[in-house]
Design an enzyme around this catalytic site. Structure first.
Site, short mmCIF file in Angstrom:
data_model
loop_
_atom_site.label_atom_id
_atom_site.label_comp_id
_atom_site.label_asym_id
_atom_site.label_seq_id
_atom_site.Cartn_x
_atom_site.Cartn_y
_atom_site.Cartn_z
N HIS A 193 9.92 -17.41 49.79
CA HIS A 193 8.62 -17.43 50.67
C HIS A 193 7.35 -16.64 50.05
CE1 HIS A 193 6.49 -17.22 54.94
NE2 HIS A 193 6.72 -18.37 54.67
N LYS B 14 3.92 -15.68 47.80
CA LYS B 14 2.79 -16.46 47.73
C LYS B 14 2.00 -15.49 46.61
CE LYS B 14 3.14 -17.32 52.35
NZ LYS B 14 4.35 -18.39 52.28
N ASP C 197 -2.09 -12.17 33.48
CA ASP C 197 -1.95 -11.60 32.18
C ASP C 197 -1.13 -10.30 32.59
OD1 ASP C 197 -3.64 -13.27 31.13
OD2 ASP C 197 -5.56 -12.10 31.51
#
Lengths: 225, 225
Positions: free
Chosen positions: B150, B152, B157
């Site tokens: 779940h 996100k 870099d």
């Protein structure tokens, strides 16, 4: 000669004072840095008993079969929520976790001001704790303007931000891969305080005529959120 | 007398040096503080054309009916993703947003190393961009061990963390109430780097025999996540 001694003493005084200022400034910096809290919790959490967090006076009273005395992501999360002393502003998409509901009710009974903002659809589903909180006298509002009110954040005493991917459900805590950030960094906390205020005012039931906050306004199946 | 002058000059020198050290240390502190990035973006984003972000050399070339030259939450989000010069580690539950897919493909064609980790169920649904990315040669893995992967978040870099409630879908960007935090605070970035590494290694297809990463392992309807 006594003049030279005076100059020497003054010089030493100046050096000493400069060093003291430098040391004090270093200590203040340390204190200031030390004061900024940035913690990351990952889920799923290990399963462990959290009874002692609710009843710290009798920490060994629970006889449940879960491991006891183990610090987990969830126990840390719970402690952060329970650390509220004046206010808890909660803005969460789905709220069905019984332990978290118990924590919010405990804060309410201690006199902590609770405001809950949630998604209109999920407030009404089976297992949702929004009705339980309302019955206890906690003020809960439902977002009516968007497809999903998808935030999952809490503001503790207007000072500590707890936010991430984690909904306040049992599945999220025990079975999903999730993250939660706990921070008191003002640059992060302040925008969330403003966002909560904006949504709270915007979703004041007095602002809309038809009370749709307990009924899904969208009946279509929406899988991606 | 010349001895006294020497002492006076030395004293002044010491005071001057102390003040310089203090000033330098203050400047360094300012620089260090100024370098820490903490940005919060809220959604839904205003609708605006983002073509100029992809083609900065001809910013006025797009004739679409959307407003042009408007900075929105989504344009800021997109710029942060496109700022990657060496690597982009992406760990996202649902990825169907075409603009974000275009951004990842653009980074890939510039030689930026892309790794995508996603939820096994959502990787296979209609509109998912995971297949598109894979066809372009981007390495994408599916989480197989949890009910929902779940997260996100994105790591740009290995330095910048972009995380929040926002899935990489059009609904999330345009219709939901969502938040995204952008930060380079090491206390927040480092745990996410470790988490990405852990999940990436854990979900190496070489580690499990039956390739279930394109097929839902759970067929039950799960509404609360």
């Amino acid at each position: 000669m006594s003049m030279m001694w005076t100059v020497k003493v003054v010089s030493l005084g100046v050096v000493g004072l400069s060093l003291s200022v430098e040391l004090l400034s270093w200590l203040l910096r340390r204190l200031r840095t030390g004061r900024t809290l940035n913690e990351v919790l990952f889920f799923p959490s290990e399963m462990a008993c959290v009874e002692h967090i609710f009843t710290p006076s009798s920490p060994h009273s629970c006889l449940c079969p879960l491991p006891h005395g183990v610090e987990t992501s969830f126990s840390r999360f719970l402690r952060r929520i329970l650390s509220a002393t004046s206010s808890l502003d909660l803005c969460v998409f789905a709220f069905s976790n019984m332990d978290l509901s118990r924590a919010v009710l405990a804060l309410h009974s201690r006199g902590v001001t609770i405001r809950v903002l949630t998604d209109k659809d999920y407030a009404a589903i089976t297992g949702s704790q929004i009705g339980v909180l309302r019955k206890a006298g906690i003020c809960a509002r439902c977002d009516v303007g968007s497809v999903y009110m998808h935030h999952k954040f809490a503001l503790v005493d207007g000072r500590l931000l707890i936010t991430g991917s984690l909904n306040w459900t049992l599945t999220a805590v025990q079975s999903n891969v999730e993250n939660v950030i706990v921070t008191d960094e003002p640059d992060l906390v302040q925008p969330f305080i403003k966002e909560f205020h904006r949504l709270w005012v915007h979703n004041d039931p007095a602002r809309y005529l038809h009370s749709s906050d307990q009924k899904p306004a969208h009946s279509t199946t929406r899988t991606l959120h």
